[in-house]
Structure formats: C-alpha cells, structure tokens
Design a protein around this motif. Sequence first.
Motif, mmCIF file in Angstrom:
data_model
loop_
_atom_site.group_PDB
_atom_site.id
_atom_site.type_symbol
_atom_site.label_atom_id
_atom_site.label_comp_id
_atom_site.label_asym_id
_atom_site.label_seq_id
_atom_site.Cartn_x
_atom_site.Cartn_y
_atom_site.Cartn_z
ATOM 1 N N THR A 157 -17.813 -29.390 55.962
ATOM 2 C CA THR A 157 -18.859 -28.398 56.244
ATOM 3 C C THR A 157 -20.204 -29.091 56.342
ATOM 4 O OG1 THR A 157 -18.959 -27.956 53.870
ATOM 5 C CG2 THR A 157 -17.660 -26.428 55.203
ATOM 6 N N GLU A 190 -14.801 -19.036 50.679
ATOM 7 C CA GLU A 190 -16.252 -18.848 50.743
ATOM 8 C C GLU A 190 -16.893 -19.718 51.818
ATOM 9 O OE1 GLU A 190 -18.051 -19.207 46.877
ATOM 10 O OE2 GLU A 190 -16.651 -17.766 45.995
ATOM 11 N N LEU A 191 -16.378 -20.933 51.996
ATOM 12 C CA LEU A 191 -16.939 -21.823 53.018
ATOM 13 C C LEU A 191 -16.741 -21.256 54.419
ATOM 14 C CD1 LEU A 191 -15.951 -25.294 51.553
ATOM 15 C CD2 LEU A 191 -18.289 -24.429 51.902
ATOM 16 N N GLU A 206 -17.046 -18.335 55.315
ATOM 17 C CA GLU A 206 -18.059 -17.287 55.521
ATOM 18 C C GLU A 206 -19.477 -17.840 55.522
ATOM 19 O OE1 GLU A 206 -17.038 -14.220 56.256
ATOM 20 O OE2 GLU A 206 -14.997 -14.998 56.066
ATOM 21 N N ASP A 207 -19.638 -19.109 55.265
ATOM 22 C CA ASP A 207 -20.952 -19.722 55.125
ATOM 23 C C ASP A 207 -21.488 -20.228 56.465
ATOM 24 O OD1 ASP A 207 -22.941 -20.825 53.031
ATOM 25 O OD2 ASP A 207 -22.516 -22.584 54.284
ATOM 26 N N ALA A 209 -22.967 -27.557 51.382
ATOM 27 C CA ALA A 209 -23.126 -26.172 51.826
ATOM 28 C C ALA A 209 -23.245 -25.270 50.577
ATOM 29 C CB ALA A 209 -21.927 -25.730 52.675
ATOM 30 N N GLU A 210 -23.886 -24.142 50.738
ATOM 31 C CA GLU A 210 -24.196 -23.257 49.620
ATOM 32 C C GLU A 210 -23.027 -22.912 48.706
ATOM 33 O OE1 GLU A 210 -26.187 -21.117 46.917
ATOM 34 O OE2 GLU A 210 -27.091 -22.384 48.465
ATOM 35 N N PRO A 211 -21.816 -22.608 49.191
ATOM 36 C CA PRO A 211 -20.740 -22.255 48.254
ATOM 37 C C PRO A 211 -20.443 -23.334 47.209
ATOM 38 C CG PRO A 211 -20.162 -21.506 50.429
ATOM 39 C CD PRO A 211 -21.412 -22.356 50.587
#
Length: 177
Positions: free
Chosen positions: A73, A45-46, A48-49, A171-173
């Motif tokens: 990240t 997932e990271l 793709e972030d 980061a969002e994930p």
Amino acid sequence: MIIRRERPRDHDAVRAVHLAAFTRDPVSGTVRAPEDVVEARLVDELREDAGFLPHLSLVAVVDDVVTGHVLATRGWLEPAGAPVLGLGPLGVLPGAQGRGVGTVLVHALLAVAEAAGETLVALLGRPTYYARFGFRAARDLGVAAPEPLWGGHFQARWLAGPRPGGTFRYAEPFQRL
C-alpha cells in the motif's frame, strides 16, 4: 501456481489465508483467537483506505485454491512526503508454507511495483527471510522506522529513481494496530 491480482470474489479466501497463516502470533508464538488476528483485519481495512493500490494486491492460486496473498500500500517518507510502498501482510496457508509460495508472491509484487515506477518498498519482517529479495535494514538506506524499537526488522529495498531519506509512514490502517 498462478499469481494474479486479487479480485473482489477472493476477499473471503484471502481473509481465510491470513487467519490461518497468523493464528500463531509471529512474535510470541501464542495461539490467537480469530478476532485477534490483526493481519486479517488489516487487509480488510487496507482495501478501504486511500492508500490501497489494487494492482499491488496479489494472490497465489494452486489447484483453484487461494493459498497465499501479499499486499503493498501507499506509504511515504517524511518530511518530504515522497511516495513509497509498505509491503504487508504476506500470508500463506500453513500447508503450503515452505514450498515457495511466499517467495513467488514477493518477487511478483516487486516486479509489478518496479514496472509501475515505484521507488522504494519497506516492510517489518524477518531479515533472514527478506534478504533474499534484496531488502536490508532500512536505516542503512537512510530510512527511519516508524517505531525505532523495530531496529533491523524494519527493512527497505530501493527499486529505482531518487533516494530521499526520511521517516517511513504506513497507510492509515497500520497506525491503528
């Protein structure tokens, strides 16, 4: 051992590293099913972030086999929004653990981050392991953990530049874990 930037063709091997490294839950010690190894899913997932920084996704290669991986990240300190880094996950194949692979990966990541002009790296991990890299309790540096219960396991290291305080945000994930 060769340390280099992760390449797209390494993705399956990196996933296998994290699946093997984190089959046992690092907190409870219980064995997890592959679909429950959040660290492997998190790395996917990271990538793709928007916070993914390709130059800070490194692999260790021994005898042409990816044996370890580390990633940092984009994170930030609130309320100012100062850009910083969140380190993790760091994974090493069980058969290669205790042989310096993780140590070399973290040293390499910190060197690349500093050369890129980053100011701070934060992480959640064992203080006894990360102290060797200059990490210490983030609160001692004026950086609050996203979760106060993390206490001294949430650590940070200043690399250079201004030292704003604040609450760290990954980061969002990471927010979806």
